[in-house]
Design a protein around this motif. Structure first.
Motif, PDB file in Angstrom:
ATOM      1  N   LEU A 157       5.086  24.000   0.532  1.00  0.00           N
ATOM      2  CA  LEU A 157       4.014  24.981   0.344  1.00  0.00           C
ATOM      3  C   LEU A 157       3.206  24.665  -0.912  1.00  0.00           C
ATOM      4  O   LEU A 157       1.966  24.728  -0.891  1.00  0.00           O
ATOM      5  N   ASN A 158       3.886  24.294  -1.979  1.00  0.00           N
ATOM      6  CA  ASN A 158       3.182  23.920  -3.214  1.00  0.00           C
ATOM      7  C   ASN A 158       2.344  22.663  -3.003  1.00  0.00           C
ATOM      8  O   ASN A 158       1.208  22.572  -3.498  1.00  0.00           O
ATOM      9  N   LYS A 159       2.889  21.697  -2.266  1.00  0.00           N
ATOM     10  CA  LYS A 159       2.136  20.477  -1.978  1.00  0.00           C
ATOM     11  C   LYS A 159       0.902  20.802  -1.143  1.00  0.00           C
ATOM     12  O   LYS A 159      -0.186  20.257  -1.379  1.00  0.00           O
ATOM     13  N   TYR A 160       1.055  21.702  -0.174  1.00  0.00           N
ATOM     14  CA  TYR A 160      -0.068  22.088   0.677  1.00  0.00           C
ATOM     15  C   TYR A 160      -1.163  22.758  -0.147  1.00  0.00           C
ATOM     16  O   TYR A 160      -2.354  22.460   0.008  1.00  0.00           O
ATOM     17  N   LYS A 161      -0.752  23.651  -1.042  1.00  0.00           N
ATOM     18  CA  LYS A 161      -1.730  24.353  -1.875  1.00  0.00           C
ATOM     19  C   LYS A 161      -2.472  23.400  -2.814  1.00  0.00           C
ATOM     20  O   LYS A 161      -3.605  23.675  -3.216  1.00  0.00           O
ATOM     21  N   LYS A 162      -1.827  22.282  -3.131  1.00  0.00           N
ATOM     22  CA  LYS A 162      -2.454  21.294  -4.024  1.00  0.00           C
ATOM     23  C   LYS A 162      -3.272  20.258  -3.254  1.00  0.00           C
ATOM     24  O   LYS A 162      -3.776  19.308  -3.834  1.00  0.00           O
ATOM     25  N   GLY A 163      -3.366  20.445  -1.925  1.00  0.00           N
ATOM     26  CA  GLY A 163      -4.237  19.574  -1.147  1.00  0.00           C
ATOM     27  C   GLY A 163      -3.555  18.598  -0.217  1.00  0.00           C
ATOM     28  O   GLY A 163      -4.222  17.767   0.417  1.00  0.00           O
ATOM     29  N   ASP A 164      -2.223  18.655  -0.101  1.00  0.00           N
ATOM     30  CA  ASP A 164      -1.518  17.787   0.828  1.00  0.00           C
ATOM     31  C   ASP A 164      -1.621  18.373   2.237  1.00  0.00           C
ATOM     32  O   ASP A 164      -0.877  19.270   2.612  1.00  0.00           O
ATOM     33  N   HIS A 165      -2.568  17.859   3.007  1.00  0.00           N
ATOM     34  CA  HIS A 165      -2.802  18.344   4.362  1.00  0.00           C
ATOM     35  C   HIS A 165      -2.439  17.282   5.389  1.00  0.00           C
ATOM     36  O   HIS A 165      -3.078  17.186   6.444  1.00  0.00           O
ATOM     37  N   THR A 166      -1.418  16.500   5.078  1.00  0.00           N
ATOM     38  CA  THR A 166      -0.944  15.510   6.042  1.00  0.00           C
ATOM     39  C   THR A 166      -0.289  16.216   7.218  1.00  0.00           C
ATOM     40  O   THR A 166       0.205  17.338   7.112  1.00  0.00           O
ATOM     41  N   LYS A 167      -0.289  15.523   8.354  1.00  0.00           N
ATOM     42  CA  LYS A 167       0.249  16.111   9.578  1.00  0.00           C
ATOM     43  C   LYS A 167       1.696  16.551   9.404  1.00  0.00           C
ATOM     44  O   LYS A 167       2.075  17.653   9.821  1.00  0.00           O
ATOM     45  N   LYS A 168       2.513  15.716   8.793  1.00  0.00           N
ATOM     46  CA  LYS A 168       3.927  16.019   8.632  1.00  0.00           C
ATOM     47  C   LYS A 168       4.135  17.290   7.824  1.00  0.00           C
ATOM     48  O   LYS A 168       4.941  18.163   8.187  1.00  0.00           O
ATOM     49  N   THR A 169       3.385  17.421   6.722  1.00  0.00           N
ATOM     50  CA  THR A 169       3.504  18.609   5.869  1.00  0.00           C
ATOM     51  C   THR A 169       3.046  19.858   6.609  1.00  0.00           C
ATOM     52  O   THR A 169       3.723  20.895   6.602  1.00  0.00           O
ATOM     53  N   ILE A 170       1.899  19.769   7.258  1.00  0.00           N
ATOM     54  CA  ILE A 170       1.343  20.935   7.947  1.00  0.00           C
ATOM     55  C   ILE A 170       2.260  21.408   9.075  1.00  0.00           C
ATOM     56  O   ILE A 170       2.552  22.601   9.203  1.00  0.00           O
ATOM     57  N   MET A 171       2.715  20.491   9.898  1.00  0.00           N
ATOM     58  CA  MET A 171       3.551  20.879  11.037  1.00  0.00           C
ATOM     59  C   MET A 171       4.840  21.546  10.585  1.00  0.00           C
ATOM     60  O   MET A 171       5.224  22.606  11.098  1.00  0.00           O
ATOM     61  N   HIS A 172       5.519  20.913   9.640  1.00  0.00           N
ATOM     62  CA  HIS A 172       6.798  21.458   9.173  1.00  0.00           C
ATOM     63  C   HIS A 172       6.600  22.820   8.507  1.00  0.00           C
ATOM     64  O   HIS A 172       7.358  23.759   8.757  1.00  0.00           O
ATOM     65  N   LEU A 173       5.567  22.919   7.684  1.00  0.00           N
ATOM     66  CA  LEU A 173       5.331  24.150   6.938  1.00  0.00           C
ATOM     67  C   LEU A 173       4.912  25.295   7.849  1.00  0.00           C
ATOM     68  O   LEU A 173       5.411  26.425   7.718  1.00  0.00           O
ATOM     69  N   ALA A 174       4.021  25.034   8.787  1.00  0.00           N
ATOM     70  CA  ALA A 174       3.554  26.086   9.690  1.00  0.00           C
ATOM     71  C   ALA A 174       4.698  26.625  10.541  1.00  0.00           C
ATOM     72  O   ALA A 174       4.843  27.843  10.720  1.00  0.00           O
ATOM     73  N   ARG A 175       5.518  25.735  11.067  1.00  0.00           N
ATOM     74  CA  ARG A 175       6.640  26.170  11.903  1.00  0.00           C
ATOM     75  C   ARG A 175       7.648  26.979  11.104  1.00  0.00           C
ATOM     76  O   ARG A 175       8.172  27.984  11.583  1.00  0.00           O
TER      77      ARG A 175
END
Length: 436
Positions: A157-175
């Protein structure tokens, strides 16, 4: 050897063996002390948040936290603390000492489900989270995820908020956000993914993992998205890739309903029946007659059900069944039986509708001839049409099956069958009297 002496020798070793099993929860009396202990031992922190009234929490204590494999993994890598989130008159000094810290933790991390498991770094920074009762093998998967920076919920979540919008991060985090009940966050993240996909070509869109994720979060689609257009133009290809018949149609229907119909079904609009012909015409212009007919029919069923207009609910349900068939796979059988009993039997006196219900029940009972619930529904329908002898015979068969099942399961049999038989023999109605 004296048997009492032998017991005296064995008991201490038995106790020692028991102590080695399961999670060893710390007795530190504040959060600061737990963090200090974790720093010194260079271990993560595991927090089990529970409530005294929580049945699943007690089940986890007995069936999971006591297991040796769970204890070995947790005790090696974590300082563990068990925190009670409710207050009772029986709270001991240890629990009372934690009241303020527990209140702060529950507020900070929005704890509203029990059990909830929080995992922290040795410095007390949150790294992972999960909730709910689960088997020891699933819990071990959760713990391993908490130890891996690539799968830690708060780390991602912290990586996403800092701009990490890679597929792996998004999929795992959203689920994970959806599993944890943070629907707004899950929807926001999945919407970001859909927007990213809009710039991709069909070759990328048609990758199975992308299609599967987009299907899981299809509620965030709109008709302008490339994925929606792909579903519309390449529905057979998508169905083939995902291995599910008409899955693309269900996605399209959800979007069309959301954009073209939902506003008319809102609670504040229930007092005025929608102009179904106008809605159908609008959908036909944008898409085609098939989409218009199917989606308006589903909307009519919902609107009439919400308004408890049972005669029309039954009418349009029969129309839907005749046009598109009945879903009798899995839970579809249970739904159909419930619909026939709760809606047709309880609310209709129309001969055609009741006979349609009889026809459907005969179809279900052909596959499950000894289903007591199905037999009960069938018997009640026959009784309502005046076929009393046949109805009583079927209800007695259902009662016999229920009694045998209750014996096997060591429970009391459901009295509904004997009560229904009694009413039938007395000639009393077995349906709601105010619908006569």
């Amino acid at each position: 050897m004296n048997k009492f002496l032998l017991l005296g020798i064995l008991i201490p070793f038995t106790l020692i063996a028991q102590q080695k099993e399961g999670i060893k929860f710390s007795q530190e009396t504040s959060w600061d002390l737990v963090v200090n202990k974790a720093r010194k031992e260079n271990k993560y922190i595991f927090v089990d948040l529970f409530a005294t009234w929580c049945g699943p929490c007690k089940w986890m204590d007995k069936e999971v936290f006591s297991k040796e494999n769970v204890g070995n993994l947790i005790n090696t890598n974590f300082v563990s603390i068990k925190l009670q989130c409710d207050t009772t008159k029986n709270d001991n000094d240890f629990i009372k000492n934690w009241h303020n810290d527990v209140k702060s933790i529950c507020l900070k991390y929005n704890i509203n489900t029990f059990p909830t498991y929080l995992f922290f770094s040795p410095n007390g920074e949150p790294v992972h989270r999960q909730n709910g009762a689960m088997t020891d093998s699933l819990f071990i998967e959760v713990v391993n995820s908490a130890l891996n920076p690539q799968t830690q919920y708060y780390t991602l979540l912290n990586k996403y908020k800092k701009g990490d919008h890679t597929k792996k991060t998004i999929m795992h985090l959203a689920r994970n956000a959806r599993l944890l009940g943070d629907i707004l966050l899950a929807n926001s993240i999945s919407r970001k993914f859909i927007q990213i996909m809009d710039s991709c070509n069909n070759k990328i869109l048609l990758k199975k993992d992308n299609l599967q994720f987009l299907y899981e979060f299809s509620g965030q689609l709109n008709s302008k998205d490339n994925y929606f257009k792909l579903c519309y133009n390449e529905s057979k290809i998508i169905d083939s890739i995902l291995g599910r018949r008409e899955i693309s149609i269900s996605i399209l229907d959800n979007v069309i309903t959301k954009e073209e119909i939902s506003k008319y079904l809102a609670k504040e609009n229930r007092s005025s029946e929608p102009d179904w012909n106008k809605i159908k015409m609008n959908i036909s212009k944008k898409y085609n007659d098939k989409f218009a007919e199917r989606n308006v029919l589903n909307a009519q069923l919902k609107w009439y059900t919400d308004n408890q207009m049972w005669e029309k609910v039954i009418k349009y349900y029969i129309i839907k069944a005749e046009r598109y068939g009945l879903d009798t796979a899995g839970l579809g059988k249970t739904f159909l039986n419930n619909f026939v009993f709760e809606i047709i039997f309880m609310h209709s006196n129309d001969t055609y509708q009741i006979n349609k219900g009889i026809q459907w029940m005969e179809m279900l009972l052909k596959e499950q001839p000894n289903d007591p619930a199905g037999l009960d529904t069938y018997a009640n329908l026959l009784y309502k049409t005046g076929r009393v002898t046949a109805a009583i015979a079927l209800e007695e068969k259902a009662e016999k099956i229920e009694i045998e099942s209750a014996k096997t399961q060591r429970r009391d049999p459901d009295p509904i069958y004997s009560e229904t038989i009694s009413k039938m023999k007395k000639g009393e109605p077995t349906w709601a009297k105010n619908n006569d």
